[in-house]
Every structure is written in structure tokens, then in C-alpha cells.
Write an enzyme that holds these catalytic residues in place. Sequence first.
Site, PDB file in Angstrom:
ATOM      1  N   SER A  91      13.710  25.138 -28.701  1.00  0.00           N
ATOM      2  CA  SER A  91      14.380  24.300 -29.912  1.00  0.00           C
ATOM      3  C   SER A  91      15.693  23.498 -29.388  1.00  0.00           C
ATOM      4  O   SER A  91      16.383  24.043 -28.662  1.00  0.00           O
ATOM      5  CB  SER A  91      14.623  25.199 -31.168  1.00  0.00           C
ATOM      6  OG  SER A  91      15.372  24.806 -32.025  1.00  0.00           O
ATOM      7  N   TYR A 120      16.534  33.887 -34.688  1.00  0.00           N
ATOM      8  CA  TYR A 120      15.655  32.748 -34.337  1.00  0.00           C
ATOM      9  C   TYR A 120      16.699  31.802 -33.089  1.00  0.00           C
ATOM     10  O   TYR A 120      16.043  31.727 -32.236  1.00  0.00           O
ATOM     11  CB  TYR A 120      15.432  31.919 -35.428  1.00  0.00           C
ATOM     12  CG  TYR A 120      14.856  30.441 -35.191  1.00  0.00           C
ATOM     13  CD1 TYR A 120      13.477  30.535 -34.594  1.00  0.00           C
ATOM     14  CD2 TYR A 120      15.625  29.329 -35.238  1.00  0.00           C
ATOM     15  CE1 TYR A 120      12.846  29.590 -34.299  1.00  0.00           C
ATOM     16  CE2 TYR A 120      14.933  28.292 -34.623  1.00  0.00           C
ATOM     17  CZ  TYR A 120      13.522  28.274 -34.346  1.00  0.00           C
ATOM     18  OH  TYR A 120      12.687  27.127 -33.866  1.00  0.00           O
TER      19      TYR A 120
HETATM   20  N1  LIG Z   1       9.427  22.529 -37.201  1.00  0.00           N
HETATM   21  C1  LIG Z   1      10.792  22.304 -36.875  1.00  0.00           C
HETATM   22  O1  LIG Z   1      11.817  21.760 -37.309  1.00  0.00           O
HETATM   23  C2  LIG Z   1      11.319  23.073 -35.281  1.00  0.00           C
HETATM   24  C3  LIG Z   1      12.268  22.703 -34.739  1.00  0.00           C
HETATM   25  C4  LIG Z   1      12.579  23.445 -33.708  1.00  0.00           C
HETATM   26  C5  LIG Z   1      11.629  23.988 -33.051  1.00  0.00           C
HETATM   27  N2  LIG Z   1      10.463  24.281 -33.568  1.00  0.00           N
HETATM   28  C6  LIG Z   1       9.541  25.209 -32.872  1.00  0.00           C
HETATM   29  O2  LIG Z   1       8.123  24.766 -32.535  1.00  0.00           O
HETATM   30  C7  LIG Z   1       7.084  25.654 -32.721  1.00  0.00           C
HETATM   31  C8  LIG Z   1       6.112  25.296 -33.768  1.00  0.00           C
HETATM   32  O3  LIG Z   1       6.799  25.177 -35.051  1.00  0.00           O
HETATM   33  P1  LIG Z   1       6.038  24.311 -36.262  1.00  0.00           P
HETATM   34  O4  LIG Z   1       7.309  23.597 -36.852  1.00  0.00           O
HETATM   35  O5  LIG Z   1       4.801  23.840 -35.775  1.00  0.00           O
HETATM   36  O6  LIG Z   1       5.801  25.562 -37.311  1.00  0.00           O
HETATM   37  P2  LIG Z   1       4.555  25.753 -38.251  1.00  0.00           P
HETATM   38  O7  LIG Z   1       3.986  24.726 -38.829  1.00  0.00           O
HETATM   39  O8  LIG Z   1       4.809  26.816 -39.123  1.00  0.00           O
HETATM   40  O9  LIG Z   1       3.451  26.419 -37.216  1.00  0.00           O
HETATM   41  C9  LIG Z   1       3.409  27.872 -36.664  1.00  0.00           C
HETATM   42  C10 LIG Z   1       1.971  28.102 -36.130  1.00  0.00           C
HETATM   43  O10 LIG Z   1       2.249  29.390 -35.449  1.00  0.00           O
HETATM   44  C11 LIG Z   1       1.318  30.193 -35.571  1.00  0.00           C
HETATM   45  N3  LIG Z   1       2.073  31.548 -35.674  1.00  0.00           N
HETATM   46  C12 LIG Z   1       3.010  32.189 -36.426  1.00  0.00           C
HETATM   47  N4  LIG Z   1       3.333  33.248 -35.883  1.00  0.00           N
HETATM   48  C13 LIG Z   1       2.327  33.549 -34.802  1.00  0.00           C
HETATM   49  C14 LIG Z   1       2.255  34.848 -34.271  1.00  0.00           C
HETATM   50  N5  LIG Z   1       2.903  35.918 -34.232  1.00  0.00           N
HETATM   51  N6  LIG Z   1       0.912  34.672 -33.473  1.00  0.00           N
HETATM   52  C15 LIG Z   1       0.331  33.677 -33.324  1.00  0.00           C
HETATM   53  N7  LIG Z   1       0.333  32.447 -34.021  1.00  0.00           N
HETATM   54  C16 LIG Z   1       1.525  32.569 -34.961  1.00  0.00           C
HETATM   55  C17 LIG Z   1       1.011  29.922 -37.527  1.00  0.00           C
HETATM   56  O11 LIG Z   1      -0.174  30.106 -37.735  1.00  0.00           O
HETATM   57  P3  LIG Z   1      -0.412  31.577 -38.578  1.00  0.00           P
HETATM   58  O12 LIG Z   1       0.991  31.763 -39.302  1.00  0.00           O
HETATM   59  O13 LIG Z   1      -1.517  31.559 -39.195  1.00  0.00           O
HETATM   60  O14 LIG Z   1      -0.326  32.724 -37.565  1.00  0.00           O
HETATM   61  C18 LIG Z   1       1.123  28.284 -37.275  1.00  0.00           C
HETATM   62  O15 LIG Z   1      -0.207  28.015 -36.448  1.00  0.00           O
HETATM   63  C19 LIG Z   1       8.009  26.989 -33.246  1.00  0.00           C
HETATM   64  O16 LIG Z   1       7.994  27.465 -31.829  1.00  0.00           O
HETATM   65  C20 LIG Z   1       9.163  26.664 -33.726  1.00  0.00           C
HETATM   66  O17 LIG Z   1      10.061  27.487 -33.369  1.00  0.00           O
HETATM   67  C21 LIG Z   1      10.140  23.933 -34.639  1.00  0.00           C
END
Ligand SMILES: NC(=O)c1ccc[n+]([C@@H]2O[C@H](COP(=O)([O-])OP(=O)(O)OC[C@H]3O[C@@H](n4cnc5c(N)ncnc54)[C@H](OP(=O)(O)O)[C@@H]3O)[C@@H](O)[C@H]2O)c1
Length: 262
Positions: free
Chosen positions: A139, A152
Site C-alpha cells: 500500500s 493495517y
Molecule cells: N482499495 C484501496 O484503497 C487499497 C489501498 C491500498 C492497498 N490496498 C490493498 O489491496 C488489496 C486488495 O484490496 P481491495 O481494495 O481489492 O479490497 P476488497 O475489495 O475488500 O477485496 C478484498 C478481497 O480479499 C478477500 N479476503 C479478505 N480477507 C481474506 C482472507 N483472510 N483470506 C482470503 N481472502 C480474503 C475478500 O473476499 P472475502 O471477504 O470473501 O474473503 C476479497 O476478495 C489489500 O491487500 C489491500 O490492503 C487497497
Amino acid sequence: MKMSNNTVLITGGTSGIGYALAELFLKRGNTVLITGRTEENLAIARQSLPGVLTYRSDVGDPAAIRQLYADVAAAFPNINVLINNAGIGLKRNLNDTTVPLEDLNREIATNLTGPIQMIQQFLPLLKRQQTAAIVNVSSGLAFVPLAVKPIYCATKSAMHSYTQTLRVQLKNSSVKVIELAPPAVKTNFNKGQEELNSSSAMDVNKFAHESMRGLEKGRQEILPGLSRMARLLGRLAPQAVFMKAEAEQMVAEGERLSWSTR
Ligand SMILES: NC(=O)c1ccc[n+]([C@@H]2O[C@H](COP(=O)([O-])OP(=O)(O)OC[C@H]3O[C@@H](n4cnc5c(N)ncnc54)[C@H](OP(=O)(O)O)[C@@H]3O)[C@@H](O)[C@H]2O)c1
């Protein structure tokens, strides 16, 4: 990195960034495996992403990682790309001492120990492939923390550090180590925490396309949008912390609530 004819495993591929990457990898002629904790979301992904293979697996559970490895290695012994994407980020008031100790581990297990255990488990198989890659999704907050999400940000900072050393230790192997550090991206990530959804958040498909371009160019660190700025800020102003005022307000609000319930 070659962008087709790979077998790609993406943790957390049922929504947001993981889903968008899965879609692009499928379009480019790869075999794509995704994981998630919720069968219902995996079923929806199977419908909307024809060809995708799904595994219900919680990255925070070592037994589930072992089972995932057994299933994937048996069916896809040629797996060569692991994308550690699953992640959660919670707003926390560290002054709230009523939070059970076990709950403090949730983000650490999902965002840090989980990916480390995934790598440990899959590394021997990845090393056997002619070309392979591990992509760790960190991130922009790995470089400058957000005061309302302390655990986080600590996990993402640690993931950044771990990725750097992993790259050194795998230097003489066939496995490339890549860090993908998203800026704020419009996904479900901040669901229920709408005040954190900044208007400058990037469209998820734009983010995924930029990430694919970075992978194709062989970048070892991919920092789309404001993540590049965050890294620069972290270097120029190491004491910088985002959203200090909001964190102070959250703490004050927590104190007011705890006084009112005494
Ligand atoms: N969106 C942002 O602004 C942002 C910014 C910086 C970094 N990131 C990083 O990008 C990555 C993806 O985030 P996103 O924004 O795409 O989030 P998201 O839309 O909430 O998607 C998260 C995904 O991870 C799965 N998940 C959550 N906990 C899990 C676990 N313990 N085991 C297996 N699967 C799990 C969820 O499915 P289930 O809930 O069904 O398990 C979902 O498929 C993360 O690492 C996040 O920290 C995101």
C-alpha cells in the site's frame, strides 16, 4: 514478466483489485485461480469471470494455506505466479482497551503472516518453474501511515520490508519478486468506513491496467497514482502521518462514549 501462458494464483480475487487483476490475466490467456473466504462471492466470480477457478481459503489460517497448497499443487503443478492480494484494514482506537487481544491479530494474520506463510508454502513449487513471480500487494500507506488505521499500516510497512529482503534472497532463483503498492482505490475495502473514501481514489480498472503495464515492463516496485508521492513524502518527511486530526477526533469521541456509559 511474461503476461500470457502463466498459471496465476490471486488471493482475495472475488472483489476489488484482485478481481480486476483476475479479469485482465484471463483476457491475456492465463490460467487464473482465485481465493476468498466466502463461497457465495466465489460463486459470483465463477459466473462473471468465465474460466476462473476458485478456492475457498482464509489466508489468515495456516491449515487453510496447507490445504490450498495441496489442492493447487495437485491440479496445477505448473503454477508460476502468486499474487498476495487479500487484505483488510480496520479503523482502530488504540486507547480502547476493551478490544480482545485476539482481535488485534486479525489484520496481522491476513496482511502479513498470511502472505509470508503463502510464500513459504508455495516457494519450492514456484522455484521449479522456468519463470515465476511473487507479487506482494502492499500500500502507499506502507511509506506514510494513516493515524486511524495503525495496525493495517504497520502490516503494510512490514510487508514492504519483507518484500525487499525476499527479493535479495531469491536473486539467484527463477522467481521475480514484485511489490505492488496501491494508492486509495475505489473498492469495497473501506466499506462501512465511508469517511475514508477519498474523492481522489483511483478507479479500480484503471489501477489494474496500470499494474499490468508495470508487470509487463518488469518493474520490481509498482507505485501507481499517489503511492509514488507517498513514498517520496515518507523519505522527505519521515515523521509524516496522514489523518492526524481524524484520529484525534476518534480518540476524543471514544473517551466521550466511554465516560457516558460509566
Ligand atoms: N482499495 C484501496 O484503497 C487499497 C489501498 C491500498 C492497498 N490496498 C490493498 O489491496 C488489496 C486488495 O484490496 P481491495 O481494495 O481489492 O479490497 P476488497 O475489495 O475488500 O477485496 C478484498 C478481497 O480479499 C478477500 N479476503 C479478505 N480477507 C481474506 C482472507 N483472510 N483470506 C482470503 N481472502 C480474503 C475478500 O473476499 P472475502 O471477504 O470473501 O474473503 C476479497 O476478495 C489489500 O491487500 C489491500 O490492503 C487497497
